[in-house]
Motif scaffolding. Structure first.
Motif, short mmCIF file in Angstrom:
data_model
loop_
_atom_site.label_atom_id
_atom_site.label_comp_id
_atom_site.label_asym_id
_atom_site.label_seq_id
_atom_site.Cartn_x
_atom_site.Cartn_y
_atom_site.Cartn_z
N GLY A 232 56.81 43.98 45.10
CA GLY A 232 57.54 44.91 45.97
C GLY A 232 56.54 44.89 47.23
O GLY A 232 55.58 45.30 47.24
N LEU A 233 57.27 44.18 48.54
CA LEU A 233 56.60 44.17 49.60
C LEU A 233 56.05 45.41 50.23
O LEU A 233 55.09 45.40 50.82
CB LEU A 233 57.47 43.67 50.74
N ALA A 241 49.83 44.22 40.84
CA ALA A 241 50.53 43.80 39.66
C ALA A 241 51.37 42.23 39.69
O ALA A 241 51.03 41.53 38.88
CB ALA A 241 51.64 44.77 39.09
N GLY A 242 51.81 41.99 40.67
CA GLY A 242 52.37 40.68 40.91
C GLY A 242 51.61 39.81 41.10
O GLY A 242 51.69 38.61 40.60
N SER A 243 50.23 39.80 41.55
CA SER A 243 49.25 38.76 41.62
C SER A 243 48.73 38.44 40.10
O SER A 243 48.59 37.28 39.87
CB SER A 243 48.20 39.13 42.62
N LEU A 244 48.60 39.48 39.59
CA LEU A 244 48.05 39.13 37.95
C LEU A 244 49.07 38.25 37.37
O LEU A 244 48.77 37.49 36.56
CB LEU A 244 47.61 40.67 37.30
N ALA A 245 50.44 38.81 37.27
CA ALA A 245 51.52 38.28 36.77
C ALA A 245 51.40 36.56 37.22
O ALA A 245 51.91 35.80 36.25
CB ALA A 245 52.85 38.81 36.86
N SER A 285 64.03 45.11 43.92
CA SER A 285 63.16 45.49 44.72
C SER A 285 61.85 45.39 44.47
O SER A 285 60.76 45.55 44.81
CB SER A 285 63.22 47.18 44.75
N GLY A 286 61.64 44.50 43.28
CA GLY A 286 60.25 44.08 42.86
C GLY A 286 59.77 45.00 41.80
O GLY A 286 60.45 46.13 41.49
#
Length: 296
Positions: A232-233, A241-245, A285-286
């Motif tokens: 989510g920008l 969280a997105g980086s770890l995924a 929306s992420g």
């Protein structure tokens, strides 16, 4: 089981470094509404400065110089785009960052050449054994440094005037300006902070087991772009969280691509984007992005 543990550790380490880059994307977007596509070139600039100066001033001071150079370049880019597109909208500034990326990347490619440059990091190829799991010291250092810097950024969001100004501007820009928030200063600080974080990420992206810094290192920032979108920008926690995924997906794809046969060929390169698309199909929306409310 040992192979899985080592792969997961690599994924967490990569995800931690990606988080520094993705957080830069998020901070800039929250502050100015611009997606900075020159972020990879800014990252490469910081890494190149570290590689060029560590022999003369030592590694710690070289990292400070690299962070300062990236912060200055990112801040200058903001000033140029903000002045050039005044009143034209953030989308025009986003397009201008693509052109700036091409110019800066071309200049850095000529300076770096075809060689791999050492950044002089103190960990080198050292590997430690934790139980039955082998881990590169550079990977563990990357996790520790990333956690410390990300914690500092989150603390700044929560307890500093700059963080309060950013949250206020993100909620309602006009109201924040009327309440005395200096939007220009806040945005410039955000762009500079994003550049400094990118320079630190460059050091760990070029560290062992990578062969060093080369002209393609900046392209690794593209792996952090889907991480920012995935989380989510407008969410700093989402970027983490997105980086770890993304880091775990890339590490698992690289670690087990041989077992997948023909399906595994080239999978590590596209794994971040596959994860991004899969999540956005369910949550446009992420993971932690806020949904925009529209009155109809």
């Amino acid at each position: 089981m040992t192979r899985l543990a080592e792969t997961l550790l690599d994924g967490i380490a990569l995800g931690s470094v990606y988080a520094l880059v993705a957080l830069g994307f998020t901070v800039v977007f929250k502050a100015s509404g611009v997606m900075n596509f020159a972020h990879g070139s800014v990252l490469l600039l910081g890494g190149w400065v570290v590689a060029a100066t560590h022999g003369a001033v030592g590694f710690p001071f070289a990292v400070l110089l690299g962070a300062a150079a990236s912060a200055a370049a990112s801040g200058l880019l903001h000033l140029l785009t903000a002045r050039g597109v005044r009143g034209a909208g953030a989308h025009v500034a986003t397009i201008l960052t693509i052109g700036a990326d091409l110019v800066l990347l071309t200049a850095l490619a000529r300076a770096i050449g075809a060689d791999y440059l050492a950044t002089g990091d103190p960990w080198g190829p050292a590997v430690v054994r934790i139980g039955g799991v082998h881990a590169a010291e550079a990977r563990l250092a990357g996790i520790a440094v990333s956690v410390a810097l990300i914690g500092a950024v989150f603390a700044a969001f929560r307890w500093t005037r700059w963080g309060l100004a950013m949250r206020a501007a993100s909620a309602d820009e006009e109201a924040a300006a009327l309440m005395g928030v200096r939007l220009g200063r806040m945005r410039l600080t955000a762009w500079c902070a994003a550049g400094a974080l990118a320079a630190v990420a460059a050091v760990f992206l070029a560290a062992f087991p990578a062969p060093g810094l080369d002209r393609s290192t900046g392209q690794l920032a593209l792996a952090a772009f889907p991480a920012a979108i995935l989380g989510g920008l407008d969410s700093a926690a989402g970027a983490l969280a997105g980086s770890l995924a993304i880091g775990l997906a890339g590490a698992l794809a690289a670690g087990y691509q041989d077992a997948l046969g023909a399906f595994g060929e080239g999978l590590p390169g596209i794994a971040p984007y596959l994860v991004m698309v899969a999540v956005l199909l369910v949550r446009p929306s992420g993971l932690l992005g806020s949904k925009e409310a529209v009155r109809v």
